[in-house]
Design a protein around this motif. Structure first.
Motif, PDB file in Angstrom:
ATOM      1  N   GLN A   1      -3.016   6.279   3.990  1.00 37.43           N
ATOM      2  CA  GLN A   1      -1.105   6.202   4.616  1.00 37.43           C
ATOM      3  C   GLN A   1      -0.848   8.020   3.568  1.00 37.43           C
ATOM      4  OE1 GLN A   1      -0.427   2.588   3.560  1.00 37.43           O
ATOM      5  NE2 GLN A   1      -1.471   1.476   4.904  1.00 37.43           N
TER       6      GLN A   1
ATOM      7  N   ASP B   1      -2.093  -1.785  15.040  1.00 34.74           N
ATOM      8  CA  ASP B   1      -2.484  -2.312  13.651  1.00 34.74           C
ATOM      9  C   ASP B   1      -1.618  -3.082  13.481  1.00 34.74           C
ATOM     10  OD1 ASP B   1      -2.723  -1.621  11.001  1.00 34.74           O
ATOM     11  OD2 ASP B   1      -1.422   0.006  10.615  1.00 34.74           O
TER      12      ASP B   1
ATOM     13  N   THR C   1       0.531  -1.068   0.280  1.00 38.22           N
ATOM     14  CA  THR C   1       0.277   0.263   0.219  1.00 38.22           C
ATOM     15  C   THR C   1       0.672   0.865   0.000  1.00 38.22           C
ATOM     16  OG1 THR C   1      -0.149   0.042   2.445  1.00 38.22           O
ATOM     17  CG2 THR C   1      -1.715  -1.093   0.897  1.00 38.22           C
TER      18      THR C   1
ATOM     19  N   GLN D   1      -6.641   0.965   2.813  1.00 37.79           N
ATOM     20  CA  GLN D   1      -4.628   1.380   3.375  1.00 37.79           C
ATOM     21  C   GLN D   1      -4.357   2.112   2.284  1.00 37.79           C
ATOM     22  OE1 GLN D   1      -3.306  -2.571   3.861  1.00 37.79           O
ATOM     23  NE2 GLN D   1      -4.257  -2.304   5.507  1.00 37.79           N
TER      24      GLN D   1
END
Length: 323
Positions: free
Chosen positions: A312, A249, A102, A308
């Motif tokens: 981010q 996480d 990701t 994701q």
């Protein structure tokens, strides 16, 4: 005359189409008719490599397939993704990858969109941790934060990959703790405990399995883990959350193939993974390696990864990797 030729050409094309489809279906039905390559996108010796090699072993044992493991580290996964993209979409090159995907896509390091791949299965999940040598004076996550606030960049901190999952955990801790820290990246998670024990870094942000032997024998101490509640594998280690830092996480590990692979080959791979995940040897391996069985199939896996990537960007902007 011209119309007759056109009509004949069209009829020939239509007649040939079922033959092409039949040949494709026959080839897919015979899959695999040659060795399969598992392309592990990290170096040898780390958690991803351990997972990939166990998977190869069990695919061979459970399915009778010949499976070769090839390590292709570099570029936050870009080298590994490029390796499968350079090959035909025929199921003979399967990518073994992690949640670093990701970050690589979000910052453009991986020069392929997400839909160029099919995310076949997420098989493992594991938290990050803050780790030190056994002789470190640091005893808690708060000790680390306090030291770094008093001595900005005063400790050498490192982990796997630049701008990946573990640096993202550090970034969140920096935000909540109000301190600054550098980051020393390594191209394989197996190098992190060696760097820590060798004094090349003072603190590691790593998956516990990266240095599992050293964690279990006490050479490496975990100051905290990023689980919601204390891990059943490390019940003595407090979470970040119970120490006042809301960081929950985990990093996934799984499989992807090139998009365009025939559907019945995809289904064959998925069925093989089902068989591996149901085997006692796999379950024992997961327990031994302190891994969670997430068993996330293609649709859910793809939805998770898409979310994701979108989430981010703040982190990547903060460290100047995207605008």
């Amino acid at each position: 005359m011209k119309n007759t030729f056109t009509r004949r050409t069209l009829l020939k094309s239509l007649a040939a189409a079922p033959l092409v489809l039949t040949v494709s279906n026959v080839l897919a039905a015979e899959y695999p008719s040659k060795p399969i390559n598992l392309i592990v996108w990290s170096g040898a010796g780390g958690s991803l490599d351990t997972y990939g090699r166990k998977l190869a072993e069990l695919l061979s044992r459970e399915m009778g397939w010949t499976v070769n493991v090839q390590n292709r580290p570099g570029g936050s996964g870009a080298v590994g993704v490029s390796a499968i993209m350079a090959q035909p979409a025929d199921g003979y090159n399967i990518l073994v990858l992690t949640g670093t995907l990701t970050f690589g896509i979000a910052q453009g390091l991986i020069p392929f969109p997400l839909d160029s791949m099919r995310l076949v299965r997420a098989m493992q999940a594991e938290p990050s941790s803050l780790a030190v040598r056994k002789d470190s004076p640091l005893q808690t996550v708060q000790d680390f934060v306090d030291y770094m606030k008093e001595h900005p960049n005063g400790l050498k901190v490192g982990g796997h990959a630049p701008a990946g999952f573990h640096q993202y955990v550090l970034f969140q801790l920096m935000q909540q703790g109000g301190f600054k820290s550098g980051w020393i990246p390594h191209d394989a998670s197996g190098k992190i405990p060696l760097a820590l024990l060798g004094g090349h870094i003072d603190v590691a942000v790593m998956t516990p399995s990266s240095g599992l032997d050293q964690v279990l024998n006490g050479d490496i101490r975990l100051l905290g883990v990023t689980t919601e509640e204390r891990s059943a594998f490390f019940p003595e280690v407090p979470t970040f959350k119970e120490q006042g830092f809301d960081i929950v996480d985990s990093i996934w590990r799984g499989l992807a193939i090139k998009n365009g692979t025939p559907e019945n080959i995809v289904e064959t791979i998925q069925a093989a993974v089902d068989r591996v995940e149901a085997s006692p040897d796999w379950l024992a391996f997961q327990e031994r390696e302190k891994q969670e069985n997430i068993n996330l199939a293609e649709q859910g896996f793809t939805e998770m990864v898409s979310a994701q990537i979108a989430g981010q960007r703040e982190f990547l902007k903060s460290i100047g990797l995207i605008k």
